[in-house]
Motif scaffolding. Structure first.
Motif, PDB file in Angstrom:
ATOM      1  N   UNK A 144       0.845  -1.190   0.000  1.00 10.96           N
ATOM      2  CA  UNK A 144       0.000   0.000   0.000  1.00 10.96           C
ATOM      3  C   UNK A 144       0.881   1.240   0.000  1.00 10.96           C
ATOM      4  N   UNK A 145       0.285   2.362  -0.348  1.00 10.63           N
ATOM      5  CA  UNK A 145       1.032   3.616  -0.323  1.00 10.63           C
ATOM      6  C   UNK A 145       1.506   3.920   1.099  1.00 10.63           C
ATOM      7  N   UNK A 146       0.673   3.602   2.062  1.00 10.16           N
ATOM      8  CA  UNK A 146       1.019   3.858   3.462  1.00 10.16           C
ATOM      9  C   UNK A 146       2.304   3.115   3.847  1.00 10.16           C
ATOM     10  N   UNK A 147       2.394   1.844   3.465  1.00  9.13           N
ATOM     11  CA  UNK A 147       3.597   1.065   3.778  1.00  9.13           C
ATOM     12  C   UNK A 147       4.806   1.566   2.985  1.00  9.13           C
ATOM     13  N   UNK A 148       4.581   1.895   1.703  1.00  6.43           N
ATOM     14  CA  UNK A 148       5.676   2.412   0.882  1.00  6.43           C
ATOM     15  C   UNK A 148       6.241   3.690   1.495  1.00  6.43           C
ATOM     16  N   UNK A 149       5.354   4.607   1.881  1.00  5.37           N
ATOM     17  CA  UNK A 149       5.821   5.879   2.418  1.00  5.37           C
ATOM     18  C   UNK A 149       6.493   5.688   3.776  1.00  5.37           C
ATOM     19  N   UNK A 150       5.965   4.774   4.575  1.00  7.70           N
ATOM     20  CA  UNK A 150       6.595   4.489   5.870  1.00  7.70           C
ATOM     21  C   UNK A 150       8.015   3.962   5.663  1.00  7.70           C
ATOM     22  N   UNK A 191      18.268   9.095   7.163  1.00 14.38           N
ATOM     23  CA  UNK A 191      18.529  10.406   6.580  1.00 14.38           C
ATOM     24  C   UNK A 191      17.464  10.942   5.644  1.00 14.38           C
ATOM     25  N   UNK A 192      16.524  10.110   5.222  1.00 13.46           N
ATOM     26  CA  UNK A 192      15.541  10.555   4.221  1.00 13.46           C
ATOM     27  C   UNK A 192      14.579  11.586   4.802  1.00 13.46           C
ATOM     28  N   UNK A 193      14.085  11.352   5.997  1.00 12.91           N
ATOM     29  CA  UNK A 193      13.141  12.309   6.586  1.00 12.91           C
ATOM     30  C   UNK A 193      13.798  13.675   6.773  1.00 12.91           C
ATOM     31  N   UNK A 194      15.051  13.685   7.183  1.00 15.24           N
ATOM     32  CA  UNK A 194      15.768  14.952   7.356  1.00 15.24           C
ATOM     33  C   UNK A 194      15.947  15.664   6.015  1.00 15.24           C
ATOM     34  N   UNK A 199      -4.307  29.378   8.031  1.00 17.58           N
ATOM     35  CA  UNK A 199      -3.864  30.546   7.283  1.00 17.58           C
ATOM     36  C   UNK A 199      -2.363  30.596   7.063  1.00 17.58           C
ATOM     37  N   UNK A 200      -1.611  29.835   7.839  1.00 17.27           N
ATOM     38  CA  UNK A 200      -0.156  29.760   7.672  1.00 17.27           C
ATOM     39  C   UNK A 200       0.160  28.849   6.485  1.00 17.27           C
ATOM     40  N   UNK A 201       1.365  28.996   5.899  1.00 13.34           N
ATOM     41  CA  UNK A 201       1.731  28.087   4.806  1.00 13.34           C
ATOM     42  C   UNK A 201       1.661  26.622   5.261  1.00 13.34           C
ATOM     43  N   UNK A 202       0.933  25.822   4.518  1.00 15.22           N
ATOM     44  CA  UNK A 202       0.669  24.429   4.882  1.00 15.22           C
ATOM     45  C   UNK A 202       1.949  23.612   5.005  1.00 15.22           C
ATOM     46  N   UNK A 203       2.870  23.786   4.072  1.00 16.60           N
ATOM     47  CA  UNK A 203       4.069  22.957   4.041  1.00 16.60           C
ATOM     48  C   UNK A 203       5.193  23.496   4.924  1.00 16.60           C
ATOM     49  N   UNK A 204       4.947  24.575   5.662  1.00 17.18           N
ATOM     50  CA  UNK A 204       5.973  25.128   6.547  1.00 17.18           C
ATOM     51  C   UNK A 204       6.138  24.275   7.801  1.00 17.18           C
ATOM     52  N   UNK A 205       5.145  23.471   8.107  1.00 17.03           N
ATOM     53  CA  UNK A 205       5.214  22.640   9.308  1.00 17.03           C
ATOM     54  C   UNK A 205       5.883  21.305   9.000  1.00 17.03           C
ATOM     55  N   UNK A 206       6.492  20.743  10.018  1.00 18.36           N
ATOM     56  CA  UNK A 206       7.149  19.448   9.880  1.00 18.36           C
ATOM     57  C   UNK A 206       6.111  18.360   9.616  1.00 18.36           C
ATOM     58  N   UNK A 207       6.478  17.391   8.801  1.00 17.73           N
ATOM     59  CA  UNK A 207       5.593  16.260   8.535  1.00 17.73           C
ATOM     60  C   UNK A 207       4.533  16.522   7.484  1.00 17.73           C
ATOM     61  N   UNK A 208       4.687  17.570   6.695  1.00 22.76           N
ATOM     62  CA  UNK A 208       3.756  17.848   5.599  1.00 22.76           C
ATOM     63  C   UNK A 208       4.460  17.497   4.294  1.00 22.76           C
ATOM     64  N   UNK A 209       3.827  16.653   3.502  1.00 23.76           N
ATOM     65  CA  UNK A 209       4.468  16.161   2.287  1.00 23.76           C
ATOM     66  C   UNK A 209       3.583  16.412   1.075  1.00 23.76           C
ATOM     67  N   UNK A 210       4.220  16.727  -0.029  1.00 20.62           N
ATOM     68  CA  UNK A 210       3.516  16.943  -1.298  1.00 20.62           C
ATOM     69  C   UNK A 210       3.882  15.801  -2.244  1.00 20.62           C
ATOM     70  N   UNK A 212       2.215   6.380 -11.429  1.00 20.25           N
ATOM     71  CA  UNK A 212       3.140   6.320 -10.308  1.00 20.25           C
ATOM     72  C   UNK A 212       3.100   7.613  -9.507  1.00 20.25           C
ATOM     73  N   UNK A 213       3.575   7.501  -8.289  1.00 22.89           N
ATOM     74  CA  UNK A 213       3.528   8.597  -7.335  1.00 22.89           C
ATOM     75  C   UNK A 213       4.944   8.890  -6.860  1.00 22.89           C
ATOM     76  N   UNK A 214       5.282  10.173  -6.791  1.00 19.67           N
ATOM     77  CA  UNK A 214       6.583  10.571  -6.252  1.00 19.67           C
ATOM     78  C   UNK A 214       6.360  11.619  -5.168  1.00 19.67           C
ATOM     79  N   UNK A 215       7.251  11.628  -4.207  1.00 19.14           N
ATOM     80  CA  UNK A 215       7.184  12.614  -3.132  1.00 19.14           C
ATOM     81  C   UNK A 215       7.994  13.831  -3.554  1.00 19.14           C
ATOM     82  N   UNK A 216       7.327  14.962  -3.660  1.00 16.72           N
ATOM     83  CA  UNK A 216       7.991  16.190  -4.110  1.00 16.72           C
ATOM     84  C   UNK A 216       8.920  16.773  -3.053  1.00 16.72           C
ATOM     85  N   UNK A 217       8.836  16.282  -1.824  1.00 17.88           N
ATOM     86  CA  UNK A 217       9.737  16.771  -0.784  1.00 17.88           C
ATOM     87  C   UNK A 217      11.159  16.250  -0.978  1.00 17.88           C
TER      88      UNK A 217
END
Length: 182
Positions: free
Chosen positions: A73-79, A86-89, A121-132, A158-163
């Motif tokens: 699943x996408x959930x398992x792939x992303x996990x 080092x990827x999350x950083x 109202x703040x930028x959505x992706x400015x917070x930690x743990x937000x992925x596009x 296919x899906x790619x993480x823009x982060x």
């Protein structure tokens, strides 16, 4: 017959039809014989299409049985992706990188994602743990039949993480195959 043999036969039939079509015939008897040969080739083409369809379904069934054991699943792939060292950083760094207004090299250099408003109202992706993510689709002709035109295509969704940085984004291990379109 194998896929290669079916394709060779299809190519041979096509070349014969093209050769027959390229010859100008004024004699009615020869024209009638040519029509008979073309009709025979068309009947063979129909048989070939049926054989290809039967083979396609056989291979599809085999692939379905094989893929049932390897689907994720996408959930398992992303996990798995963000658990790699080092990827999350790296993905979190993308959020805070400065962009140059003179030269855009990545989607994050634009204003849309950087300033995409969140519920507060703040930028959505400015917070930690937000992925596009980007959902992509690409199709190709698996038989490489340029003479016959595009009759068959296979597509990958296919899906790619823009982060991820662009140099990592499209690596095989960082891409999630959503589906295949026959």
């Amino acid at each position: 017959p194998s896929n290669a043999q079916l394709l060779e036969y299809e190519h041979w039939l096509l070349m014969n039809v093209l050769r027959l079509d390229s010859v100008h015939v004024s004699n009615e008897t020869i024209r009638a014989k040519r029509k008979y040969v073309v009709d025979c080739i068309e009947m063979e083409w129909t048989k070939l299409d049926n054989m290809k369809e039967t083979e396609w379904y056989r291979q599809q069934k085999a692939l379905t049985l094989d893929s049932q054991a390897t689907t994720t699943t996408m959930k398992h792939w992303f996990a798995e992706l963000i658990c790699r060292p080092g990827v999350e950083e790296i993905m979190d760094k993308r959020r805070n990188m400065e962009s140059s207004p003179e030269r855009m090299e990545d989607i994050w250099d634009g204003e849309i994602l950087r300033n995409f408003p969140g519920p507060n109202g703040e930028p959505f992706f400015a917070q930690e743990g937000r992925y596009a993510f980007s959902l992509c689709m690409d199709e190709f002709n698996p038989y490489h039949m340029k003479e016959a035109g595009k009759k068959v295509s296979v597509g990958a969704i296919y899906l790619v993480c823009l982060n991820l940085p662009p140099e990592m984004r499209y690596r095989f291990e960082n891409v999630f195959l959503v589906g295949i379109v026959p």
